[in-house]
Design a protein around this motif. Structure first.
Motif, mmCIF file in Angstrom:
data_model
loop_
_atom_site.group_PDB
_atom_site.id
_atom_site.type_symbol
_atom_site.label_atom_id
_atom_site.label_comp_id
_atom_site.label_asym_id
_atom_site.label_seq_id
_atom_site.Cartn_x
_atom_site.Cartn_y
_atom_site.Cartn_z
ATOM 1 N N THR A 68 -0.307 18.347 10.630
ATOM 2 C CA THR A 68 -1.385 17.696 9.901
ATOM 3 C C THR A 68 -1.105 16.199 9.834
ATOM 4 N N ARG A 69 -2.140 15.440 9.501
ATOM 5 C CA ARG A 69 -2.019 14.008 9.275
ATOM 6 C C ARG A 69 -2.767 13.661 7.992
ATOM 7 N N THR A 70 -2.406 12.547 7.388
ATOM 8 C CA THR A 70 -3.191 12.055 6.262
ATOM 9 C C THR A 70 -4.356 11.231 6.815
ATOM 10 N N TYR A 71 -5.340 10.973 5.956
ATOM 11 C CA TYR A 71 -6.454 10.138 6.388
ATOM 12 C C TYR A 71 -5.971 8.737 6.751
ATOM 13 N N ALA A 72 -4.951 8.238 6.046
ATOM 14 C CA ALA A 72 -4.397 6.920 6.363
ATOM 15 C C ALA A 72 -3.738 6.932 7.740
ATOM 16 N N ASP A 121 -1.740 12.913 -1.015
ATOM 17 C CA ASP A 121 -0.990 13.731 -1.978
ATOM 18 C C ASP A 121 -0.816 15.178 -1.518
ATOM 19 N N GLY A 122 -1.251 15.477 -0.296
ATOM 20 C CA GLY A 122 -1.122 16.828 0.230
ATOM 21 C C GLY A 122 -2.307 17.720 -0.050
ATOM 22 N N HIS A 156 0.876 -1.169 0.000
ATOM 23 C CA HIS A 156 0.000 0.000 0.000
ATOM 24 C C HIS A 156 0.909 1.213 0.000
ATOM 25 N N PRO A 157 1.179 1.802 -1.164
ATOM 26 C CA PRO A 157 2.182 2.871 -1.269
ATOM 27 C C PRO A 157 1.931 3.989 -0.267
ATOM 28 N N ILE A 158 3.011 4.507 0.250
ATOM 29 C CA ILE A 158 2.933 5.610 1.194
ATOM 30 C C ILE A 158 3.745 6.760 0.653
ATOM 31 N N ASP A 159 3.352 7.954 0.987
ATOM 32 C CA ASP A 159 4.084 9.141 0.584
ATOM 33 C C ASP A 159 5.500 9.058 1.162
#
Length: 354
Positions: A291-295, A332-333, A9-12
């Motif tokens: 901030t955080r990502t939804y993941a 993706d920001g 599951h690709p991560i930034d």
């Protein structure tokens, strides 16, 4: 960081490096960090000294790292992290599937751990103990059952409680009102409201005697009445105005705490499913300016696969700025959605970053 990123599951890459650099325990089990110069792979929270970024590769898991010729770090034992994560996920499934409460000893044995060790793992991953998670789950079921069942007694047993005493001890306080009032949509509950001006538009602030139940931009008292059709809704008093001033401070001066006006201890009276409440708690733990990502939010709430559910929990958030769902971005920001307008979301983030 290099181009050999082989994650299921690709991560930034920037987010992965940030988690590794911060020794973020919530990232453990999501990926491993392989160091080209030492040919060793670690979990993100490894306490060892950080290598140069250009010498690091992000891989899906220990199997991928070993296939690429790396060996596990003896200090942080990254393969144990993946096992721990899987055990917590399985324990959550067992708790949710159980018709009767599972003791810590039984639960730990089912996932192959010693009880006290697993208690620490579970609490670190989800922020609550297995017993607290189970209580929250039953309370969420009780709230839903109160809306469906013909009587409070039927709802108590339908939610999985052995009897009324367990329900009134554990679930009733979470509902923010008595069970009979919850069953009738809040009948008999008093809600006060004020509308206050902010530089981002008018803000409705509403509260019960227990705490804030609704904070929303551009919302009117009429809309509040539609959300709580059976409650007694009136204009708030001076005490509510003082509470509203603390909420306004979150809009105008985010991150600034003054003696006697701490924002982190604002009283709340909201309820949701166990997962929604875990998401809202994770949101309140994000410091202003970050901030955080939804993941990442889903992982912090205890279910890394529930990215869409985490987004839905943000959308269901009843307390703008108090529960800071504006601090969550897409991987993706991009800003993603925001119930009170993306422009407000971006403005709040910019203010917090100073």
């Amino acid at each position: 960081m290099g181009q050999d990123v082989r994650m299921k599951h690709p991560i930034d890459p920037d987010a992965a490096w940030a988690a590794f650099d911060a020794r973020d325990r919530t990232a453990d089990g999501r990926f491993v960090v392989a160091v080209r110069t030492t040919r060793i792979y670690c979990k993100p929270s490894c306490p060892a000294r950080r290598p140069r970024r250009e010498n690091v590769a992000i891989l899906a898991d220990g199997a991928a790292a070993r296939a690429a010729g790396y060996r596990a770090c003896l200090r942080c034992r990254p393969d144990d992290a993946a096992r721990d994560t899987a055990a917590v996920a399985r324990a959550v499934e067992l708790i949710e599937e159980a018709t009767d409460a599972l003791s810590l000893a039984v639960l730990a044995a089912r996932v192959g751990y010693a009880p006290h060790h697993f208690q620490r793992l579970f609490t670190r991953a989800l922020g609550v103990s297995p017993a607290a998670y189970a209580r929250g789950l039953r309370a969420g079921r009780a709230a839903a059952a109160l809306e469906r069942e013909g009587s409070v007694t039927e709802a108590i047993y339908e939610a999985g409680y052995a009897g009324p005493s367990g329900f009134y001890t554990n679930a009733a306080p979470r509902l923010g009102m008595t069970p009979s009032r919850a069953r009738t949509g809040g009948a008999g509950t008093a809600i006060g409201w004020v509308v206050v001006g902010t530089s981002l538009g008018p803000l409705l602030v509403a509260a019960t005697e227990r705490g804030l139940c609704r904070v929303a931009f551009e919302e009117t008292p009429d809309e509040l009445a539609r959300r709580f059709p059976h409650a007694a809704i009136t204009r708030g008093d001076e005490e509510l105005s003082d509470l509203a001033a603390r909420v306004v401070a979150l809009v105008e001066q985010p991150g600034v705490e003054r003696p006697g006006h701490m924002t982190g201890d604002l009283p709340l009276d909201v309820r949701g499913t166990a997962f929604q409440e875990a998401v809202w708690a994770a949101l309140r733990a994000i410091p202003p300016g970050e901030t955080r990502t939804y993941a990442e939010l889903a992982a912090a709430a205890g279910n890394r696969q529930a990215v869409r559910a985490a987004g839905s929990a943000c959308g269901a958030n009843p307390l703008a700025v108090v529960v800071p769902c504006h601090r969550v971005l897409r991987t993706d920001g991009g800003p993603g959605g925001y119930a009170w307008g993306v422009e407000r979301k971006q403005a709040l983030i910019e203010r917090e970053r100073g």
